[in-house]
Design a protein around this motif. Structure first.
Motif, PDB file in Angstrom:
ATOM      1  N   GLN A   1       6.660  -0.600   1.912  1.00  0.00           N
ATOM      2  CA  GLN A   1       6.268   0.516   2.776  1.00  0.00           C
ATOM      3  C   GLN A   1       4.853   1.005   2.440  1.00  0.00           C
ATOM      4  O   GLN A   1       4.066   1.323   3.342  1.00  0.00           O
ATOM      5  CB  GLN A   1       7.266   1.670   2.626  1.00  0.00           C
ATOM      6  CG  GLN A   1       8.613   1.408   3.271  1.00  0.00           C
ATOM      7  CD  GLN A   1       9.547   2.594   3.119  1.00  0.00           C
ATOM      8  OE1 GLN A   1       9.691   3.150   2.023  1.00  0.00           O
ATOM      9  NE2 GLN A   1      10.176   2.994   4.206  1.00  0.00           N
ATOM     10  N   GLY A   2       4.544   1.053   1.143  1.00  0.00           N
ATOM     11  CA  GLY A   2       3.183   1.434   0.763  1.00  0.00           C
ATOM     12  C   GLY A   2       2.161   0.423   1.256  1.00  0.00           C
ATOM     13  O   GLY A   2       1.049   0.799   1.672  1.00  0.00           O
ATOM     14  N   ILE A   3       2.520  -0.862   1.214  1.00  0.00           N
ATOM     15  CA  ILE A   3       1.604  -1.898   1.729  1.00  0.00           C
ATOM     16  C   ILE A   3       1.399  -1.721   3.231  1.00  0.00           C
ATOM     17  O   ILE A   3       0.289  -1.925   3.757  1.00  0.00           O
ATOM     18  CB  ILE A   3       2.157  -3.298   1.398  1.00  0.00           C
ATOM     19  CG1 ILE A   3       2.252  -3.476  -0.120  1.00  0.00           C
ATOM     20  CG2 ILE A   3       1.271  -4.379   1.991  1.00  0.00           C
ATOM     21  CD1 ILE A   3       2.942  -4.761  -0.543  1.00  0.00           C
ATOM     22  N   ASP A   4       2.440  -1.324   3.947  1.00  0.00           N
ATOM     23  CA  ASP A   4       2.304  -1.076   5.392  1.00  0.00           C
ATOM     24  C   ASP A   4       1.290   0.037   5.663  1.00  0.00           C
ATOM     25  O   ASP A   4       0.489  -0.052   6.602  1.00  0.00           O
ATOM     26  CB  ASP A   4       3.662  -0.704   5.988  1.00  0.00           C
ATOM     27  CG  ASP A   4       4.629  -1.883   6.002  1.00  0.00           C
ATOM     28  OD1 ASP A   4       4.155  -3.029   5.915  1.00  0.00           O
ATOM     29  OD2 ASP A   4       5.848  -1.643   6.083  1.00  0.00           O
ATOM     30  N   VAL A   5       1.333   1.093   4.862  1.00  0.00           N
ATOM     31  CA  VAL A   5       0.373   2.193   5.042  1.00  0.00           C
ATOM     32  C   VAL A   5      -1.047   1.695   4.792  1.00  0.00           C
ATOM     33  O   VAL A   5      -1.980   2.006   5.550  1.00  0.00           O
ATOM     34  CB  VAL A   5       0.720   3.367   4.111  1.00  0.00           C
ATOM     35  CG1 VAL A   5      -0.334   4.466   4.218  1.00  0.00           C
ATOM     36  CG2 VAL A   5       2.095   3.928   4.447  1.00  0.00           C
ATOM     37  N   LEU A   6      -1.231   0.897   3.733  1.00  0.00           N
ATOM     38  CA  LEU A   6      -2.553   0.345   3.448  1.00  0.00           C
ATOM     39  C   LEU A   6      -3.015  -0.585   4.561  1.00  0.00           C
ATOM     40  O   LEU A   6      -4.201  -0.618   4.923  1.00  0.00           O
ATOM     41  CB  LEU A   6      -2.533  -0.398   2.107  1.00  0.00           C
ATOM     42  CG  LEU A   6      -2.305   0.464   0.860  1.00  0.00           C
ATOM     43  CD1 LEU A   6      -2.164  -0.411  -0.381  1.00  0.00           C
ATOM     44  CD2 LEU A   6      -3.454   1.442   0.674  1.00  0.00           C
ATOM     45  N   ASN A   7      -2.104  -1.336   5.108  1.00  0.00           N
ATOM     46  CA  ASN A   7      -2.435  -2.231   6.232  1.00  0.00           C
ATOM     47  C   ASN A   7      -2.919  -1.427   7.433  1.00  0.00           C
ATOM     48  O   ASN A   7      -3.871  -1.809   8.130  1.00  0.00           O
ATOM     49  CB  ASN A   7      -1.211  -3.068   6.588  1.00  0.00           C
ATOM     50  CG  ASN A   7      -1.522  -4.104   7.648  1.00  0.00           C
ATOM     51  OD1 ASN A   7      -2.680  -4.468   7.859  1.00  0.00           O
ATOM     52  ND2 ASN A   7      -0.489  -4.600   8.313  1.00  0.00           N
TER      53      ASN A   7
END
Length: 659
Positions: A195-201
């Motif tokens: 989920q954190g990677i999705d925000v960074l994406n």
């Protein structure tokens, strides 16, 4: 770009120079799940736990705070706030030993927990994709998130690049021995990391996303693959085990074959890297609204009975963490914050956990012997072979020892990542990294002093320029005013000159009038005194002549007042009295005229050598002469005769007035 992705998919990666293979010792702590521990009696939250500037403390002593409440705030872009790890009371705001090799005291907020754990108001952003990116970045900043891989760089700065991003690399390598906090985090919280990677994406919009995990963590690799299998853009890559493969520049070179330029940043080659712990904290902040108030810390070493990973609230003293793991210290026990390669020895066990703390080691003497005495360098070049940054550690050592900082910088001192590989392989037991750290600190100090001197010089030059400009502006203003007056006088046809002349004439007349008034007052007072003086002189002269005349007309035998009294109006004495009075009046008139003539003569021809004689002085001189020439009896008779003569003259004058 496609060739790089194909090589990553096929497992054909690049390699970085140097590197070592120390014993990992990870099995001591990675066998159990992450545990929660009781709160310490006191929490010491350092107000600066990142690269940048510290915030301003916004709480006071004695104030009750809630869990997640901000303790600092600042508008500076490089300031990251810190938050209360639990609810409680601010016992004090004072200096406390810092999580630094020097252990120098830094300002900290000390909280006494109340055991309630009551949260402050949380504001999650569930629909972050529909919001402006700046709102999401602001939420990350307010959550106090900084890089949790060891550097502590503010995350909200890192996710706001000014260049296009080709690769987003998620670092889960965790190459240093003993440390397993990221390993257990990926095993247990892979979905939240995703989920954190999705925000960074969403914020960075990279073309490719690569999650790198060292190949000695098969469970973590599998968990991340499961979490990311629904999106082909996410590539989970196993990296060969070699220290320091988790270094930012080394991992970029391993995955992409690109090298970050000297003094540059990964974004310069189109790459942004984030740690898996940072991704977990971002997901917590966006989807739950929770700030960064705790992190996973590995507690390991042979002097710990139960090595494990725990959720450690920020500000927890190291002594409290060790107490939860059956710590049995040796005499002169060493404690290390961080791993055995890049960590540092703690001066006291009261030092608190900060956001970049990932491990606490309590090694035994046999496990990690004391450092041997330093020996002279034998120039074996083992340090150069092990350096992952392709530096010359031997040259840097010489220049650092000699304090030749310029030369050390020429040999790229600041490209050293302080991994400790050179010191690990050095047969002379030279603590190379310590020399490099000292040299870097000296360079930074010199640079700060130079920056301050440059700023002072700029301020001085700016002030000098401003004063010169103000003077020129004043001179120009005066010149324009003079020209305006000149033009006005010319346009008036001399009226201005006439006005000025009239004003000057009035001033002169006023001055002259003032002077005349003063002179008149002086003259009037002087003339009055002169007139009085003249009158006294004339009266004295008249009296003297009358007296002289009366003396000449007296009978040979003096008479008394009764004998001289007239018996009848037609007697001979009466006739004599009349004559005497007439003669006396004539004498007075002549004396008066003589006195006036004498005074006039004195005014016209004053004698500078002859001093002025007052009336009283003349009378005194005359009296002295009379007294010297006559005896006292004759003087008495003369005075009586003069008095009688004056009385007769007065009586005769009255009779004439009546007739």
């Amino acid at each position: 770009m496609d060739s790089i992705i194909n090589r990553i998919k096929n497992g054909r990666l690049w390699d970085f120079p140097g590197g070592i293979h120390p014993p990992s010792r990870k099995t001591l702590s990675n066998q159990g799940s992450i545990e929660s521990i009781p709160l310490a009696a006191q929490l010491h939250i350092s107000i600066k736990q990142h690269i940048g500037v510290e915030g301003r403390i916004c709480v006071i002593e004695g104030e009750k705070v809630l869990k997640g409440q901000p303790l600092t705030q600042s508008a500076n872009p490089f300031a990251v706030p810190v938050h209360a790890p639990t609810s409680g009371t601010i016992s004090k705001i004072a200096l406390h030993p810092s999580a630094h090799p020097s252990a120098l005291p830094e300002m900290a907020v000390h909280i006494q927990p109340d055991g309630l754990g009551q949260w402050t108001e949380l504001k999650p952003l569930q629909d972050y994709q529909s919001l402006n990116k700046s709102k999401v970045v602001e939420a990350i900043c307010k959550a106090g998130i900084s890089g949790m891989g060891g550097a502590g760089f503010p995350t909200h700065i890192k996710v706001s690049p000014k260049k296009d991003v080709q690769f987003l690399i998620i670092n889960g390598v965790e190459c240093e021995p003993y440390i397993t906090s990221d390993d257990r985090l990926m095993r247990e919280y892979a979905w939240q990391i995703r989920q954190g990677i999705d925000v960074l994406n969403h914020l960075l919009s990279p073309k490719h996303i690569v999650i790198a995990v060292e190949d000695n963590k098969p469970e973590a690799i599998e968990a991340m693959k499961v979490a990311c299998r629904d999106d082909s853009q996410y590539q989970v890559c196993a990296v060969p085990t070699k220290y320091p493969a988790g270094g930012e520049k080394q991992l970029i070179q391993t995955l992409t074959g690109k090298e970050v330029p000297v003094g540059g940043l990964p974004v310069d080659v189109g790459i942004v890297m984030q740690n898996v712990g940072t991704c977990f904290a971002i997901a917590d902040a966006i989807f739950s609204g929770k700030p960064l108030i705790q992190r996973v810390v590995t507690i390991s070493g042979e002097n710990v009975q139960q090595a494990k990973n725990v959720w450690a609230p920020i500000g927890t003293p190291v002594a409290h963490l060790l107490a939860q793991c059956g710590y049995q210290p040796e005499p002169q026990q060493r404690l290390i914050m961080g791993g055995p390669m890049m960590g540092f020895a703690l001066a006291t066990d009261s030092i608190p956990v900060v956001k970049i703390t990932n491990c606490i080691l309590a090694p035994s003497t046999t496990e990690m012997p004391e450092a041997k005495p330093e020996q002279p360098c034998i120039r074996c070049s083992a340090c150069a072979d092990a350096c992952p940054a392709s530096l010359l550690p031997q040259q840097l050592l010489w220049y650092s020892k000699a304090n030749d900082l310029d030369k050390a910088q020429e040999y790229n001192l600041f490209d050293c990542i302080e991994c400790g590989a050179c010191a690990y392989v050095c047969p002379s037991d030279i603590p190379l990294v310590h020399y490099y750290r000292t040299a870097k600190a000296d360079v930074r100090t010199q640079q700060e002093e130079k920056d301050q001197a440059d700023k002072a010089r700029e301020r001085f030059e700016a002030r000098k320029t401003r004063l010169l400009r103000d003077q020129q502006e004043r001179e120009e203003k005066h010149r324009k005013a003079a020209e305006a007056r000149k033009q006005a006088m010319q346009s008036d046809g001399g009226s201005a000159k006439q006005k000025i002349a009239a004003a000057l004439a009035r001033a002169k007349a006023k001055k002259a009038a003032t002077g005349d008034i003063a002179a008149e007052s002086d003259n009037s007072s002087g003339s009055t005194q002169t007139d009085n003086k003249k009158q006294h002189v004339a009266d004295a002269i008249a009296r003297a002549k009358a007296k002289r005349a009366s003396q000449q007309q007296e009978p040979p035998h003096p008479t008394t007042a009764d004998d001289s009294a007239p018996s009848s109006p037609k007697s001979a004495d009466e006739t004599d009295d009349k004559k005497h009075k007439v003669a006396e009046a004539i004498a007075r008139a002549k004396a008066k005229r003589a006195a006036q003539a004498a005074e006039k003569t004195m005014q016209q021809n004053p004698s500078p050598d002859e001093p002025a004689i007052s009336t009283d002085d003349k009378q005194q001189q005359h009296s002295q002469k009379v007294e010297q020439g006559d005896d006292a009896e004759q003087l008495r008779k003369k005075r009586i005769a003069a008095a009688v003569a004056r009385a007769k003259a007065k009586k005769q004058a009255q009779q004439q007035d009546d007739s």
